[in-house]
Write a protein that holds these residues in place. Structure first.
Motif, short mmCIF file in Angstrom:
data_model
loop_
_atom_site.label_atom_id
_atom_site.label_comp_id
_atom_site.label_asym_id
_atom_site.label_seq_id
_atom_site.Cartn_x
_atom_site.Cartn_y
_atom_site.Cartn_z
N ASP C 162 9.94 1.52 -1.40
CA ASP C 162 9.40 0.39 -0.64
C ASP C 162 8.11 0.74 0.11
OD1 ASP C 162 10.45 2.08 1.17
OD2 ASP C 162 11.39 0.52 2.42
N ASP C 163 7.58 1.95 -0.13
CA ASP C 163 6.32 2.31 0.54
C ASP C 163 5.22 1.34 0.11
OD1 ASP C 163 7.66 4.36 1.62
OD2 ASP C 163 6.42 5.97 0.76
N VAL C 164 4.48 0.85 1.10
CA VAL C 164 3.42 -0.10 0.80
C VAL C 164 2.12 0.68 0.57
CG1 VAL C 164 2.11 -2.07 1.63
CG2 VAL C 164 4.55 -1.84 2.20
N LEU C 165 1.49 0.47 -0.56
CA LEU C 165 0.31 1.25 -0.92
C LEU C 165 -0.94 0.39 -0.79
CD1 LEU C 165 1.70 2.97 -4.14
CD2 LEU C 165 1.93 3.66 -1.76
N ILE C 166 -1.94 0.95 -0.15
CA ILE C 166 -3.20 0.23 0.03
C ILE C 166 -4.26 0.93 -0.82
CG2 ILE C 166 -4.84 -0.69 1.71
CD1 ILE C 166 -1.95 -1.50 2.27
N PHE C 167 -4.60 0.35 -1.96
CA PHE C 167 -5.60 0.97 -2.85
C PHE C 167 -6.99 0.51 -2.43
CE2 PHE C 167 -1.70 0.68 -5.29
CZ PHE C 167 -1.62 1.92 -5.87
N SER C 168 -7.36 0.83 -1.23
CA SER C 168 -8.64 0.33 -0.75
C SER C 168 -9.09 1.21 0.41
CB SER C 168 -8.48 -1.11 -0.27
OG SER C 168 -9.53 -1.44 0.62
N ASN C 169 -10.38 1.22 0.65
CA ASN C 169 -10.90 1.97 1.78
C ASN C 169 -10.65 1.26 3.10
OD1 ASN C 169 -11.92 4.15 0.38
ND2 ASN C 169 -13.86 3.14 -0.05
N GLU C 170 -10.09 0.06 3.02
CA GLU C 170 -9.92 -0.72 4.25
C GLU C 170 -8.47 -0.70 4.72
OE1 GLU C 170 -12.04 -4.52 4.96
OE2 GLU C 170 -10.03 -5.36 4.90
N LEU C 171 -8.30 -0.37 5.99
CA LEU C 171 -6.98 -0.34 6.60
C LEU C 171 -6.92 -1.42 7.67
CD1 LEU C 171 -4.22 1.10 7.25
CD2 LEU C 171 -5.50 2.52 8.85
N VAL C 172 -5.84 -2.19 7.66
CA VAL C 172 -5.67 -3.21 8.69
C VAL C 172 -4.60 -2.72 9.65
CG1 VAL C 172 -5.04 -5.60 9.16
CG2 VAL C 172 -6.37 -5.03 7.13
N LEU C 173 -4.86 -2.86 10.95
CA LEU C 173 -3.89 -2.43 11.95
C LEU C 173 -3.71 -3.53 12.98
CD1 LEU C 173 -5.06 1.24 12.61
CD2 LEU C 173 -3.01 0.51 11.39
N PRO C 174 -2.54 -3.61 13.58
CA PRO C 174 -2.32 -4.59 14.63
C PRO C 174 -2.88 -4.10 15.96
CG PRO C 174 -0.30 -3.38 14.25
CD PRO C 174 -1.31 -2.84 13.27
N VAL C 175 -3.32 -5.01 16.78
CA VAL C 175 -3.89 -4.63 18.07
C VAL C 175 -2.77 -4.28 19.05
CG1 VAL C 175 -3.95 -6.96 19.05
CG2 VAL C 175 -5.72 -5.32 19.71
N ASP C 176 -3.08 -3.43 19.99
CA ASP C 176 -2.17 -3.08 21.09
C ASP C 176 -0.86 -2.47 20.65
OD1 ASP C 176 -3.90 -3.82 23.10
OD2 ASP C 176 -3.28 -5.92 23.03
N ARG C 177 -0.85 -1.82 19.51
CA ARG C 177 0.37 -1.14 19.11
C ARG C 177 0.02 0.30 18.76
NH1 ARG C 177 4.28 -2.98 14.30
NH2 ARG C 177 5.70 -1.21 14.43
N PRO C 178 0.70 1.28 19.39
CA PRO C 178 0.36 2.68 19.10
C PRO C 178 0.55 2.98 17.62
CG PRO C 178 2.01 2.54 20.85
CD PRO C 178 1.84 1.16 20.31
N VAL C 179 -0.38 3.70 17.05
CA VAL C 179 -0.34 4.08 15.64
C VAL C 179 -0.36 5.59 15.56
CG1 VAL C 179 -1.52 3.99 13.44
CG2 VAL C 179 -1.61 2.03 14.98
#
Lengths: 587, 226, 458
Positions: C162-179
């Motif tokens: 179930d790992d989600v793979l992002i085949f792109s140079n672009e990463l989307v992240l949610p605001v205000d959440r520690p990563v």
């Protein structure tokens, strides 16, 4: 393992033919000049490379002869040449060779043959290095740190021949350095003339002495890493090579650790900074004292600081690796040791300025360069406190801040000292003075020009400009003004590079037409100015070795007639105008 | 005077005329060749120390398999290496005997002993080469495993140093032919003997390390913080 | 006294430069204001020392410059003064070090509730992986990497499905959440840096390193590689887009899981042939291309590349730039195969077409070879292309098409779209071609290359 007698008589067989006098010479002074000229020659090559880099950075898309590939090759060769083949070789092989026997009152190095071999081996290493410009693929473009895996893989320029020649050249250089270094250490320990106790040695010798010992212990790390990388490349071992892809193909390597290489490299690399800095510290101390007509302030503190810096520099290496992916908990230890080393370094700066304080400052050419050094070194030292403090290194690592910092502290500063030293000792080496007017042009343009190159780099770094980038276009956070600033830096850098021609012209013209130098033009106390012949001849001291009666800093002693008393003058021979004051001064 | 004591001296203080302690003693011209050898041994020690440290660091990666510790591993019972060590030990003893004889001014006998030492060292090199061959035949090639890579690498570096010693010693042998004074021969031989013993010591360390079981290497690595 | 004056001017100039410089840290976009505070503190202390010590130097130079009658003092050492200076320096150093170590203590310990994301570096691209519903990232091994498994995931590990793979140079992240960003590399060293987040860390093949931050404002931020990784280092760019949580969730839901990438639909050549009839009008019956109609050769090209370009046309990434007239024509055509299955049929048919004969090109082959040294790393010795490097096959393409595309990249007619990461990279890379002559020579050289007929890729 031949033995060498250091009897108190001049060498019987003076070299006579041209070849034995100037080429296969075992005279430390000739070897020093051979070392210096070779180092300056490769240094000029590296200077040209830096100008080419700056052209690309300042005016991208204008010069068809600079490609991403050649840019990285320029970066790499510029860095490696400047750090190892210029600064280390010139300060130790050049000035170390010339000054050690003269300053401690010896006729020559204790192993003259080894000394000669050291130079020829060094020359070989330079030739191998330069040969890499002419092999298929050109020189390596892995950055001067040569980090694997990329240093030996496709995708990096010169990953076949270039990197191998680089590793071989470094190996040869280390052999040359070891031969020279053993000589310097043994000469300082066992060929000092009568009366020259350790604490009567000029700080120049202290700096060279400690730096040489550090070199003998630090260069092995480079050798070890070079051997292991060589094997990874040539026979396919996996010391540093983990299981990876290269250009889409899975390689045979497994399990190796690139970080292991970085530890080895910086275990050499950080002491290397001080191998360059300590001789410069020593030289500048002596120049400041001589030209301020005042004893060096806090001589003992200066010696201790050199020793302490030498010791501490072996436990700070991983501050180059805060963001390398090593265990981040190491950061606590290395940030602490790194900032501790700032204390003895700061004390040295204070003592230089306090040497000038209440002095009688002669603004001669060597003095100007020495003062310029104090200024740039303060700047570079302070910016080092940013990078050494582990958390500030997070935003700044691998940006132009780092480039600005190390060029200020390890590029410009030692170079200013080298110039100070050349202007100071040129009369001794050649018997002629350098031209003052040309020297001033050289100084002002170099100081102001180079400062305006490296100061703005710090700010570009804070903005986030990454180093080793062929082009900065295509980012949103870099404003147009930063590109303009880059262009300005390039103009300044080219100017500085061109001005060095003035210096070379000055040397060439002064060699032939310069004003004849008196035996001791600066009124210096150290032994090299007290030789019977000027320039000193083979064997240095004529029939009898000098005897040392005092430390190297008896300037402006109260009660004495002259404002300096050379080290080889006994108290009874000092012309005294006020016997009481002279006695109270500790004499 | 101790080094610390020396560093505490105040060199600017005047010494009474004729009483300057620095002038009362002869300058320490010592024995530069021996000093050079000591510093050189320091350098060589750092080289081997760093190689060993990288081995310990590298041993903590999953693909490192020690060459001893299990019955099927090549150095579980390193008989051949014990023989080789004995050869190197004999060479060291021969050197020492050569030195002793030279001190007794029995130069002919000394020369024989020294030449025996050289022969033994060359024998050691051949024997090490035989071990390499055996190891390769047993399926542990240069790139098979980092442990075997290290075995070849470290023994080779050791052999290079021995070879350097032989070259230096051949210079000394000339002194015998050319009938140099006993003192000069003894001086050179003393240094060479020191170097021989040192390299024997290094070999013992390498021998112990390279034939350690995985457990021993792991605990050593843990001790060094890997 | 010029030296005193100049040093004074340099001090003043440095301070003024610092104050008015528009070049300073980018506006912060993460929680690491503590790093900025440590920097400010260090600036105050070092700035004070810089000014004070250098002003003293200037004073000394003026006051004690040589003049008749001046004699220097004789003072070998002053223990008291040296003691004070040591003490004050030590205090100053401690004042900088202590907060630094405190903040570092925060950096080495990511918060427990941090969202785990993996960033993968390779020469010279980024890709990303989310752990999926189970919250656990599957095991990976560089040796498992293949064209169907570019992340090197272990298919037998249940956590990887179930790992989600992002085949792109672009990463989307949610605001205000520690990563907590785990970092690894497929090939050489890289370094994940977003200047506005302040933190960075190397990506080392063989191990997993990490860094953490909390994005504090929405927006787009450049990702830069900041560890030299070879010739394309400067072109290894990516992007982090920080969005509101809901937007992020929607974005994440659209991405594919590892399990989904393992399903392949084989195209049917016969069905594809029917699809191709529309294309044949311009690209030719045999896919041989037609210069007059500005249609490039298709036969022989890598199918993964054709697929990417078709999708780019469909999504408006290619063909929408001003000046790309012929690309604009392709958009409508590409939309004819917007159905995934149809596209596979079409690609299967194109893959079956024989490679047509070459067209001659004029140029200096020797110079071209020299210039090609910058291309060889991705496009290959024989210009055969490489899926892993995201580099299409160039050999066999007609010279007119190659030179036009190079010019497009140079003028950002192509590669200018914000989502065309590979094109943007090409735009940076072709900047080293400085003249028409360069392009002609390079194209002539590429045209001379004859890669062996490679197994068709899909």
């Amino acid at each position: 393992m031949t033995e060498t007698a250091i009897a108190d008589h001049a060498d019987e067989h003076h070299p006579s033919s041209f070849a034995s006098k100037y080429i296969w010479s075992q005279d430390h002074k000739v070897i020093a000049i051979q070392y210096s000229l070779t180092a300056i020659f490769v240094g000029l090559v590296a200077l040209v490379l830096s100008a080419l880099m700056r052209l690309q950075l300042g005016f991208p898309d204008h010069f068809s002869f600079i490609s991403p590939e050649s840019y990285l090759q320029f970066v790499t060769m510029h860095g490696m040449i400047m750090v190892v083949y210029l600064l280390t070789a010139l300060l130790l092989g050049g000035f170390g060779n010339y000054l050690i026997p003269l300053m401690i009152g010896a006729r020559d190095m204790v192993f003259p043959l080894l000394n000669m071999l050291s130079f020829w081996t060094y020359l070989l290493s330079v030739l191998v290095l330069l040969a890499s410009f002419f092999v298929p693929g050109g020189p390596t473009g892995a950055g001067w740190t040569l980090y694997p895996p990329q240093a030996i893989l496709p995708g990096t320029p010169g990953h076949d021949w270039g990197i191998l020649l680089m590793l071989i050249s470094l190996g040869i250089f280390i052999v040359a350095f070891t031969m020279g270094g053993l000589n310097y250490v043994c000469t300082i320990l066992q060929a000092r003339t009568k009366g020259m106790t350790l604490m009567r040695m000029p700080l120049t010798i202290w700096g060279i002495f400690v730096a040489t010992i550090m070199g003998l212990l630090a260069f092995p790390a480079l050798l070890v890493s070079a051997i292991m990388m060589f094997m990874d490349k040539v026979v396919g071992t996996s010391f540093f090579m983990p299981a990876i892809l290269s250009m889409g193909e899975v390689l045979d390597h497994t399990g190796g650790s690139p970080i292991l290489f970085q530890h080895l490299f910086w275990f050499f690399g950080h002491p290397e900074v001080y191998i360059v800095a300590l001789p410069a510290f020593g030289i500048v101390s002596d120049i400041l004292a001589t030209h301020a007509r005042k004893n060096i302030f806090g001589y003992r503190m200066m010696v201790w600081a050199i020793v302490v810096i030498g010791l501490l520099s072996f436990v700070v290496w991983a501050h180059h690796m805060y963001v390398s992916g090593m265990n981040p908990y190491f950061g606590f230890f290395f940030a602490t040791t790194t900032l501790i080393i700032a204390v003895p370094t700061a004390l040295k700066v204070y003592n230089w300025i306090l040497t000038l304080w209440r002095g009688n400052i002669q603004l001669t050419l060597p003095m100007l360069f020495a003062i310029g050094f104090i200024f740039t070194f303060i700047h570079g030292g302070l910016s080092g406190l940013f990078l050494g403090n582990v958390v500030i290194d997070l935003p700044l690592s691998d940006t132009y801040f780092v480039v600005g910092h190390f060029h200020m502290v390890m590029g410009l500063s030692p170079i200013l000292v080298l110039y100070a030293a050349i202007y100071h000792w040129f009369p001794k080496v050649t018997g002629r003075m350098l031209h003052t007017g040309l020297g001033k042009v050289h100084f002002w343009a170099t100081l102001i020009g180079a400062y305006s190159v490296f100061l703005p780099m710090h700010y570009l770094g804070m903005l986030g400009l990454p180093r080793r980038y062929f082009g900065m276009a295509g980012t949103e956070y870099i404003p147009e003004s930063a590109h303009l600033l880059n262009a300005n830096i390039t103009v300044a850098a080219i100017l500085v590079a061109v001005v060095q021609l003035v210096f070379i012209a000055n040397v060439i013209v002064s060699l032939r037409r310069g004003e004849k130098a008196p035996a001791n033009p600066w009124g210096a106390t150290t032994l090299e100015w007290q030789t019977p012949d000027n320039p000193p001849t083979h064997g240095n001291w004529g029939p009898a070795l000098p005897v040392v009666h005092r430390w190297a800093y008896d300037f402006s002693v109260p009660g004495a007639k002259d404002d300096f008393i050379p080290q080889n003058v006994p108290n009874s021979a000092v012309e005294v105008t006020d016997a009481k004051a002279f006695a109270e001064a500790g004499q | 005077m101790s080094l610390i004591g020396k560093l505490m001296e105040k060199p600017w203080l005047a010494q009474p005329e004729g009483m300057d302690p620095a002038l009362l003693v002869a300058p320490n011209t010592g024995w530069p060749a021996r000093t050079a050898l000591r510093f050189f041994l320091g350098t060589v020690t750092v080289i081997f120390f760093l190689f060993i440290m990288t081995l310990l660091g590298r041993s903590q990666m999953g693909d490192f398999h020690a060459l001893a510790g299990e019955p099927w591993l090549p150095f579980d019972r390193p008989v051949q290496l014990w023989w080789n060590s004995a050869i190197l030990l004999l060479s060291s003893i021969a050197m020492h005997a050569g030195l002793w004889l030279a001190r007794q001014n029995r130069l002919q006998a000394s020369l024989l002993a020294v030449m025996l030492a050289v022969v033994l060292v060359l024998g050691f090199m051949l024997a090490q080469g035989y071990v390499w061959q055996q190891l390769a035949v047993a399926g542990f090639g240069l790139t098979t495993n980092p442990a075997s890579s290290y075995f070849y690498l470290l023994t080779a570096v050791h052999l290079v140093h021995l070879l350097g010693g032989v070259v230096a010693l051949s210079g000394l042998l000339r002194r015998y032919w050319q009938q140099h004074s006993q003192a000069r021969i003894v001086a050179g031989l003393t240094l060479c003997t020191t170097y021989w013993h040192y390299l024997f010591g290094i070999w013992l360390v390498l021998f112990a390390l390279l034939t350690s079981s995985a457990g021993t290497i792991d605990s050593l690595a843990a001790l060094c913080g890997f | 006294m010029a030296i005193a004056l100049i040093i004074l001017l340099l001090i003043i100039g440095t301070v003024i430069f610092h104050v008015v410089s528009p070049w300073y840290f980018t506006p912060l976009a993460s929680n690491w204001s503590t790093i900025d505070s440590t920097v400010s503190l260090t600036f105050w202390i070092t700035g004070f020392v810089f000014v004070a010590v250098n002003l003293f130097l200037v004073y000394v130079l003026v006051r004690y410059r040589s003049r008749p009658g001046l004699k220097a003092d004789y003072e070998p050492e002053n223990k008291k003064l040296e003691g004070w200076l040591t003490l004050v320096t030590t205090i100053g150093i401690a004042a900088m070090l202590a907060p630094g170590l405190y903040v570092w203590g925060q950096f080495v310990k990511p918060p427990d509730d941090a969202m785990v994301v993996e960033a993968v570096g390779q020469q010279w691209h980024w890709s990303y992986r989310f752990p999926g519903e189970d919250g656990v990232l599957g095991k990976v091994d560089n040796r498992a990497i293949s064209e169907t498994n570019p992340f090197g995931l272990d298919p037998t590990d249940p956590a990887s499905r179930d790992d989600v793979l992002i085949f792109s140079n672009e990463l989307v992240l949610p605001v205000d959440r520690p990563v907590k960003l785990l970092l690894r590399s497929k090939d050489v060293l890289h370094n994940f840096t977003v200047p506005q987040f302040r933190v960075k860390m190397d990506m080392v093949p063989g191990i997993s390193s990490y860094l953490w931050f909390t994005p504090t404002r929405t927006g787009e931020f450049d990702v830069m590689c900041q560890e030299l990784c070879g010739i394309g280092h400067y072109a290894m760019r990516g992007r982090v887009v920080v969005k509101e949580q809901s937007d992020f969730d929607a974005w994440l839901a659209r991405q594919v899981t590892f399990a989904q990438t393992q399903h392949h639909t084989e195209g049917d050549v016969a069905l594809g042939q029917a699809q191709y009839m529309v294309c044949a009008a311009c690209h030719g019956i045999q896919g041989e291309g037609n210069e007059g109609l500005h249609a490039p050769r298709l036969a022989g090209q890598d199918l993964w590349y054709l697929q990417r370009q078709l999708k780019n046309y469909q999504q408006g990434i290619r063909g929408t730039a001003e000046g790309d007239v012929f690309g604009g024509q392709m958009i409508a055509m590409a939309n004819l195969v917007s159905d995934e299955q149809n596209m596979q049929h079409l690609l299967a048919y194109i893959g079956s077409l024989p490679e047509p004969a070459r067209v001659a090109a004029e140029g200096d082959l020797r110079r071209g070879k020299q210039l090609y040294r910058n291309c060889v790393h991705c496009h290959g010795e024989q210009a055969e292309g490489s899926f892993h490097m995201n580099a299409p096959r160039l050999a066999g393409l007609e010279p007119w098409y190659l030179s036009r595309q190079i010019e497009y990249f140079r003028d950002r007619v192509r590669g200018g779209h914000r989502d065309d990461f590979y094109g943007a990279q090409m735009s940076l890379l072709v900047q080293s071609l400085r003249s028409e002559e360069d392009i002609a020579d390079l194209v002539a050289y590429i045209n001379s290359l004859q890669p062996e007929q490679l197994a068709r890729r899909d």
